[in-house]
Design an enzyme around this catalytic site. Structure first.
Site, PDB file in Angstrom:
ATOM      1  N   THR A  33      -4.073   3.207 -11.548  1.00  9.37           N
ATOM      2  CA  THR A  33      -5.441   2.761 -11.822  1.00  9.37           C
ATOM      3  C   THR A  33      -6.411   3.912 -11.575  1.00  9.37           C
ATOM      4  O   THR A  33      -5.997   5.063 -11.527  1.00  9.37           O
ATOM      5  CB  THR A  33      -5.776   1.505 -10.986  1.00  9.37           C
ATOM      6  OG1 THR A  33      -7.000   0.956 -11.437  1.00  9.37           O
ATOM      7  CG2 THR A  33      -5.884   1.813  -9.492  1.00  9.37           C
ATOM      8  N   ASN A  34      -7.689   3.624 -11.443  1.00 10.95           N
ATOM      9  CA  ASN A  34      -8.690   4.667 -11.183  1.00 10.95           C
ATOM     10  C   ASN A  34      -9.770   4.116 -10.253  1.00 10.95           C
ATOM     11  O   ASN A  34      -9.675   2.981  -9.803  1.00 10.95           O
ATOM     12  CB  ASN A  34      -9.285   5.167 -12.514  1.00 10.95           C
ATOM     13  CG  ASN A  34      -9.951   4.045 -13.267  1.00 10.95           C
ATOM     14  OD1 ASN A  34     -10.969   3.499 -12.842  1.00 10.95           O
ATOM     15  ND2 ASN A  34      -9.367   3.662 -14.399  1.00 10.95           N
ATOM     16  N   HIS A  35     -10.780   4.925  -9.984  1.00 14.15           N
ATOM     17  CA  HIS A  35     -11.768   4.582  -8.948  1.00 14.15           C
ATOM     18  C   HIS A  35     -12.861   3.613  -9.385  1.00 14.15           C
ATOM     19  O   HIS A  35     -13.765   3.324  -8.613  1.00 14.15           O
ATOM     20  CB  HIS A  35     -12.440   5.849  -8.429  1.00 14.15           C
ATOM     21  CG  HIS A  35     -11.570   6.648  -7.508  1.00 14.15           C
ATOM     22  ND1 HIS A  35     -11.080   6.130  -6.344  1.00 14.15           N
ATOM     23  CD2 HIS A  35     -11.101   7.912  -7.591  1.00 14.15           C
ATOM     24  CE1 HIS A  35     -10.349   7.053  -5.727  1.00 14.15           C
ATOM     25  NE2 HIS A  35     -10.342   8.134  -6.475  1.00 14.15           N
TER      26      HIS A  35
END
Ligand code: CTP
Ligand code: CA
Length: 226
Positions: A33-35
């Site tokens: 995933t990402n931030h």
């Protein structure tokens, strides 16, 4: 602008906003995933609903509570988000793609939890579909707003995305700047429109940016009708 000047000025507008990060499964217990936290997208959904728009919020997993008066469509992966958005595209007037969509996903998802082995691990990734680019290709009457998360060459990259994805507006932010980007309550953005216009917004809350962004969308739509 005072809040009451904007009051219900989006009545009758059908707006779909995507928010948050997607999750790309590796196995039953792991994902990439990402931030992205979803704050910007949720702020846009909330602001538009308050202004009377009919809002659909297509969201990856976040810790946020969906705003009142929006149709909430939870999704997990980039492919889920693609399906959810495409299925609703024809009925929409404005699409705001603030989600941070994964560009790659594991080529195959292991059906059982992967057990650790001696040595390194290589996971092969494949490209996901670019939702915004696909919307750009299929565009009929919709007004398409994309985001651009950049750490360098913001203007060049943002204008490139506007062109390549056939968007009508790109909201660019330099996610490496403090007070901007992922997880913060404020953001610093520049809005680029198809007609070459550029609008620099100072650092402000994501709620205020949402309203400014919607103002810019309404203005551009009005210009288009003239
Ligand atoms: N986007 C999308 N589908 C993807 C990837 C991105 O719809 N698979 C959308 C994002 O929601 C955003 C815009 O495209 O509105 C730009 O995303 P960004 O990650 O900044 O750009 P990319 O085109 O993915 O290019 P890169 O990550 O290489 O900068
Ligand atoms: Ca990307």
């Amino acid at each position: 602008f005072f809040a009451d000047e904007r009051h219900r000025d989006m009545e009758g507008v059908r707006l779909l906003v995507t928010a948050g990060a997607t999750r790309e499964a590796v196995d039953p217990v792991r994902f990439f995933t990402n931030h992205s936290t979803g704050k910007m997208g949720y702020a846009i959904a909330e602001a538009a609903a308050k202004r009377g728009a009919q809002v659909t919020l297509v969201s990856g997993k976040t810790n946020l509570t969906p705003p009142a008066d929006v149709e909430f469509v939870p999704v997990v992966s980039a492919e889920d988000m693609y399906q959810a958005v495409i299925a609703r595209y024809d009925k929409m007037d404005v699409i705001v793609k603030s989600a941070a969509v994964a560009d790659y996903r594991p080529k195959s998802i292991h059906s059982q939890k992967m057990k650790k082995q001696p040595g390194d691990l290589v996971i092969e990734l494949e490209r996901t579909r670019d939702i915004l680019a696909e919307l750009g290709k299929r565009k009929t009457h919709q007004f398409l707003v994309g985001f651009a998360a950049e750490t360098e060459n913001v203007e060049e990259n943002a204008r490139g995305k506007l062109e390549r994805k056939n968007a009508d507006m790109i909201v660019a932010n330099n996610v490496a700047q403090s007070g901007a980007g992922f997880g913060t309550d404020t953001n610093i953005v520049t809005i680029y429109t198809k007609d070459g216009e550029k609008r620099d917004l100072p650092q402000m809350s994501k709620a205020e940016i949402a309203d400014r962004l919607l103002d810019a969308v309404l203005e551009a739509c009005k210009k288009r009708r003239e």
